[in-house]
Design a protein around this motif. Structure first.
Motif, PDB file in Angstrom:
ATOM      1  N   ILE A  86     -20.385  11.772 -41.690  1.00 18.39           N
ATOM      2  CA  ILE A  86     -19.453  11.462 -42.577  1.00 18.39           C
ATOM      3  C   ILE A  86     -19.953  10.604 -43.979  1.00 18.39           C
ATOM      4  O   ILE A  86     -20.628   9.456 -43.651  1.00 18.39           O
ATOM      5  CB  ILE A  86     -18.280  10.409 -41.764  1.00 18.39           C
ATOM      6  N   ILE A  87     -19.797  11.116 -44.983  1.00 20.22           N
ATOM      7  CA  ILE A  87     -20.102  10.625 -46.287  1.00 20.22           C
ATOM      8  C   ILE A  87     -18.967  10.678 -47.100  1.00 20.22           C
ATOM      9  O   ILE A  87     -17.833  11.020 -46.545  1.00 20.22           O
ATOM     10  CB  ILE A  87     -21.538  11.473 -46.906  1.00 20.22           C
ATOM     11  N   VAL A 129     -29.257  -5.609 -44.607  1.00 20.02           N
ATOM     12  CA  VAL A 129     -30.465  -5.292 -44.222  1.00 20.02           C
ATOM     13  C   VAL A 129     -30.711  -4.293 -43.325  1.00 20.02           C
ATOM     14  O   VAL A 129     -31.817  -3.404 -43.434  1.00 20.02           O
ATOM     15  CB  VAL A 129     -31.395  -6.661 -44.007  1.00 20.02           C
ATOM     16  N   PHE A 130     -30.074  -4.046 -42.224  1.00 21.59           N
ATOM     17  CA  PHE A 130     -30.115  -3.119 -41.148  1.00 21.59           C
ATOM     18  C   PHE A 130     -29.686  -1.730 -41.754  1.00 21.59           C
ATOM     19  O   PHE A 130     -29.810  -0.937 -40.938  1.00 21.59           O
ATOM     20  CB  PHE A 130     -29.545  -3.573 -40.271  1.00 21.59           C
ATOM     21  N   MET A 131     -29.024  -1.434 -42.893  1.00 23.87           N
ATOM     22  CA  MET A 131     -28.644  -0.365 -43.362  1.00 23.87           C
ATOM     23  C   MET A 131     -29.810   0.521 -43.708  1.00 23.87           C
ATOM     24  O   MET A 131     -29.993   1.606 -44.090  1.00 23.87           O
ATOM     25  CB  MET A 131     -27.769  -0.199 -44.556  1.00 23.87           C
ATOM     26  N   ILE A 160     -32.492  17.189 -42.554  1.00 22.19           N
ATOM     27  CA  ILE A 160     -31.158  17.182 -42.375  1.00 22.19           C
ATOM     28  C   ILE A 160     -30.381  16.938 -43.578  1.00 22.19           C
ATOM     29  O   ILE A 160     -29.108  17.344 -43.805  1.00 22.19           O
ATOM     30  CB  ILE A 160     -30.749  16.171 -41.161  1.00 22.19           C
ATOM     31  N   GLY A 161     -30.885  16.034 -44.403  1.00 17.32           N
ATOM     32  CA  GLY A 161     -30.352  15.651 -45.639  1.00 17.32           C
ATOM     33  C   GLY A 161     -30.279  16.766 -46.619  1.00 17.32           C
ATOM     34  O   GLY A 161     -29.203  17.023 -47.169  1.00 17.32           O
ATOM     35  N   ASP A 162     -31.229  17.698 -46.610  1.00 13.65           N
ATOM     36  CA  ASP A 162     -31.188  19.059 -47.503  1.00 13.65           C
ATOM     37  C   ASP A 162     -30.178  19.738 -46.931  1.00 13.65           C
ATOM     38  O   ASP A 162     -29.453  20.468 -47.739  1.00 13.65           O
ATOM     39  CB  ASP A 162     -32.566  19.544 -47.268  1.00 13.65           C
ATOM     40  N   ALA A 220     -28.254   6.630 -46.233  1.00 11.65           N
ATOM     41  CA  ALA A 220     -28.470   6.508 -44.920  1.00 11.65           C
ATOM     42  C   ALA A 220     -28.686   7.647 -44.046  1.00 11.65           C
ATOM     43  O   ALA A 220     -29.459   7.410 -42.878  1.00 11.65           O
ATOM     44  CB  ALA A 220     -27.447   5.571 -44.513  1.00 11.65           C
ATOM     45  N   VAL A 221     -28.040   8.585 -44.390  1.00  5.52           N
ATOM     46  CA  VAL A 221     -28.423   9.863 -43.527  1.00  5.52           C
ATOM     47  C   VAL A 221     -29.896  10.094 -43.843  1.00  5.52           C
ATOM     48  O   VAL A 221     -30.604  10.734 -42.671  1.00  5.52           O
ATOM     49  CB  VAL A 221     -27.463  11.016 -44.103  1.00  5.52           C
TER      50      VAL A 221
END
Length: 784
Positions: free
Chosen positions: A474-475, A654-656, A408-410, A399-400
């Motif tokens: 937050i993960i 679905v909206f995720m 940002i994910g990296d 999701a991130v």
């Protein structure tokens, strides 16, 4: 038969090449060989001319009295002149043994053989018929000597020799046959054939010797070039020691590489030169000790690497050498070559690091994790211990990436790796498997509680908030544990066991750890077999649709049906949708199955009365398909069903996937005129933002709230009232799911729900029963 043909063809090719009638495979090499042939024949010219001249004089003496002297004199002078001419031509040839000659040069020598053969054939043909037996025998002896001499003096030029021998032999055989001396003619033919064979053997031996000389010369030249390159290169050098392992004949390059004077280095012990400052302390590198053992045992060695300190700097050398022995066989020292491979070693170390470490996080990658696990398992097996393996999967990381982007994910992955590395002790090693998956190798896992405690610390540490570019992220993390050799006797089996445990941890709600159990493997195998069967189910017609009625909450009139897929497997029987639908989503089979359900439902609904709708569930994976809108349009067009009679049901999950364009896909579907329903509202993320952004026609209230309200749970009643009020304010209908009793029906009516669905009004029906029910009032059916 084939081998015989090949052998015959090979022999023919060799003979033609030797005669100069065919070019060899290596034109340059054969050019040098033919020059040698011409040179060898040139060297034998004096003997050849002398034999022919003496033979002509001897024949003239035998011919006296048998023919006019002027005829004898003409033939004698002509024969000697031809021999001298042939000899002069060969002596004046510019070809030398170290030069090159063409096949044409060799073929021209055939005329020399023909000319000489004609001169001697003329003797036999011109004078032979008038000779008596004694003179004929004498001439035969002279001819035999000449032919034997030719086989020796002309052998290097085989083509000329064959022409010479063939011409003389043909004339001799003819004359002997004219005197009815048939045995002698046969002997002449046999003698000529023997000489031809001998000549061919000598010529072939000459070619073989010359070819070997060429190869040896090229090898010597290559060695000389290599030695010169060693001497001229700044990184390679020659070195030599005597029997006492002292440096002798030190080359300037070797002395320069050692940082010593070329004069003073001679006589120093070779090991002392290499050891440098460590010679006095005796603290030698392992490579130097290996070199000492090789020198002591007088063994050859290659590519031996060892560190050398030159002017305070560490360098890496690579040495190769062989022992030397004098003429009496006594050992006289070593001679070898050396190379400075410092840069190559640095490059190899860099490549090795790139191959074993993840470039993004700096942690060990999958390859190094696997190698470390293999070593850990070998150690545990050796000492009867246990090692452990953990697989870690980040929760909500996708999701991130989808919402904030990969940069940002990296950066988040880098922060995760930093936290993970801080938890490791000397007993553990963590690494990144790829994507958002990490792993931990526990070298000594004798204490299982220690592993479980580490797993909790990992989950807790990785679940704390991250601050990245003014974003609070937050993960979470899920962990699977496996212990070897209990859960797997090889690295592959242990990784598989940890993966199964991780799968169970994610099924348990994520944010937890789970240890491997043998039952997990059985379940995984069952899932694998079930997945294989599901892949064939659609093709084999094992799937079918049932239709559950949806009625008006107040009047009981039928409003439509919800299409529900069912699977009747020949092997597994009726498989629950709760079991095969998640499996279809995980195995990417939900897209073809969902498309089939949509088309089958539209085809069936087109046969119902015009006021009856059909509702079809759509998974998030289907909405990620860029072709989904075309699939809906195609299903409507092919079936003839109007768009307003089709209702697609989606869940809040679905909206995720909004970053993948789910909302845009729904908007395009709505533009077709299709209705949209939000299923299981209140059980997921329950964000009101997408309710205002998406044009839903109805909201379906989950059965858990209906059952809770029927039992008097105040929270459930309040939620239903809130949802109904929200739907009314947004102009949406509400459908209560799971209504099973009359009391539940009355309750949802009182709470304001507009439509009802559940066992109280009808279970999912086969297609024939649903078709019969379509268009009839529910209270009429009950009265009947």
């Amino acid at each position: 038969m084939t081998n015989r043909r090949t052998s015959t063809a090979s022999f023919a090719n060799d003979l033609l090449t030797l005669l100069g009638l065919r070019d060899g495979a290596d034109a340059a090499e054969w050019g040098r060989i033919r020059a040698t042939q011409l040179d060898a024949a040139r060297r034998l010219v004096p003997l050849h001319v002398a034999v022919n001249a003496l033979g002509a004089l001897a024949a003239a003496m035998l011919l006296r009295g048998t023919a006019p002297l002027w005829q004898i004199g003409v033939w004698t002078l002509a024969t000697i002149a031809i021999a001298l001419g042939v000899g002069a031509r060969r002596l004046l040839s510019h070809h030398r043994g170290d030069g090159y000659a063409s096949g044409h040069d060799v073929r021209r020598t055939a005329w020399e053989g023909v000319a000489m053969a004609l001169s001697w054939a003329a003797l036999l043909v011109w004078f032979g018929p008038g000779l008596d037996a004694g003179a004929l025998a004498g001439i035969g002896i002279i001819v035999a000597v000449l032919m034997t001499s030719a086989a020796v003096t002309m052998a290097p030029l085989a083509l000329a020799t064959f022409a010479y021998l063939a011409g003389i032999a043909a004339a001799g055989i003819a004359i002997l046959a004219s005197h009815h001396l048939y045995p002698a003619a046969f002997g002449m033919a046999l003698f000529a054939a023997l000489l031809v064979t001998i000549c061919f053997g000598r010529a072939r031996a000459l070619v073989t010797i010359r070819a070997s000389q060429i190869v040896l010369a090229e090898r010597d030249e290559t060695v000389s070039l290599l030695l010169r390159e060693f001497e001229e290169s700044s990184a390679d050098w020659l070195w030599e020691t005597d029997a006492a392992r002292r440096v002798v004949k030190a080359s300037p390059r070797f002395a320069f590489a050692c940082g010593l004077d070329p004069v003073s280095i001679n006589g120093l012990p070779f090991l002392q030169v290499l050891a440098g400052p460590s010679w006095e302390s005796g603290n030698f590198a392992a490579g130097l000790r290996s070199l000492a053992d090789k020198l002591k045992s007088r063994e050859s060695f290659r590519d031996l690497r060892l560190p050398i300190h030159v002017n305070g700097e560490e360098r890496w050398w690579e040495l190769s050498a062989s022992p030397r022995f004098d003429e009496s066989g006594a050992f006289s020292g070593f001679r070898g070559v050396g190379s400075d491979v410092t840069e190559q070693r640095a490059s190899a170390d860099k490549i090795n690091r790139m191959a074993r470490f993840d470039p993004l996080t700096g942690l060990p990658n999958r390859l190094m994790i696997n190698e470390t696990l293999v070593r850990a398992m070998a150690e545990s097996d050796k000492w009867g211990g246990r090692c452990g393996f953990m697989m870690i999967d980040l929760d909500r990381f996708k999701a991130v990436n989808d919402t904030l982007g990969h940069p940002i994910g990296d950066r988040l992955l880098s922060r995760v790796s930093e936290r993970l590395a801080q938890l490791m002790s000397a007993n553990e090693m963590c690494g990144r498997l790829g994507g958002d998956e990490f792993a931990v190798v526990v070298r000594n896992a004798a204490d299982i509680t220690m592993m479980e405690r580490l797993a909790r610390e990992i989950i807790e540490t990785l679940s704390r908030p991250y601050e990245i570019d003014q974003h609070t992220l937050i993960i979470g993390a899920s962990v699977g544990l496996a212990v070897g050799p209990r859960d797997g006797r090889t690295a592959e089996m242990l990784i598989r066991s940890a993966d199964l445990a991780l799968y169970r941890a994610k099924d348990a709600g994520r944010g937890v750890f789970h240890a491997y159990e043998p039952a997990l493997h059985v379940q995984a195998e069952e899932r694998r077999v079930l997945e294989m069967a599901l892949r064939q189910a659609l093709e084999n017609g094992e799937l079918h649709l049932n239709y559950q009625p949806v009625v008006d909450a107040g009047t009981g009139n039928l409003k439509g049906f919800e299409a529900l897929v069912r699977w009747n497997s020949p092997k597994f029987g009726n498989v629950s949708p709760a079991k095969f639908i998640p499996l279809a989503e995980e195995s990417r089979l939900i897209k073809p199955i969902g498309e089939w359900v949509l088309r089958a439902a539209c085809d069936e609904a087109a046969k119902w009365p015009g006021h009856v709708r059909v509702a079809v569930n759509v998974s998030p994976d289907q909405l990620q398909n860029a072709n989904f809108v075309n699939v809906v349009a195609s299903a409507l067009a092919n079936s003839g069903l109007s768009a307003d009679r089709l209702e697609l049901e989606v869940t809040e999950s679905v909206f995720m996937h909004e970053g993948l364009g789910a909302t845009k896909t729904l908007e395009r579907v709505l533009d077709l005129g299709v209705k949209l329903s939000l299923d299981d509202f209140g059980t997921g993320y329950s964000s009101l933002g997408y309710l205002s952004r998406t044009r839903f026609s109805s909201i379906k209230i989950d059965r858990s709230f209906v059952q809770g309200a029927a039992k008097g749970v105040k929270e459930a009643i309040a939620i239903i009232r809130a949802v109904v009020a929200l739907a009314q304010s947004l102009g949406m209908a509400t459908t209560a799911e799971g209504v099973e009793t009359e009391a539940e029906h009355k309750l949802v009516q009182e709470l304001g729900c507009t439509k009802v669905q559940g066992y109280y009004f009808g279970r999912p029906l086969p297609v024939d029963e649903a078709r019969a029910l379509a268009g009839r009032r529910w209270d009429d059916v009950r009265a009947a």
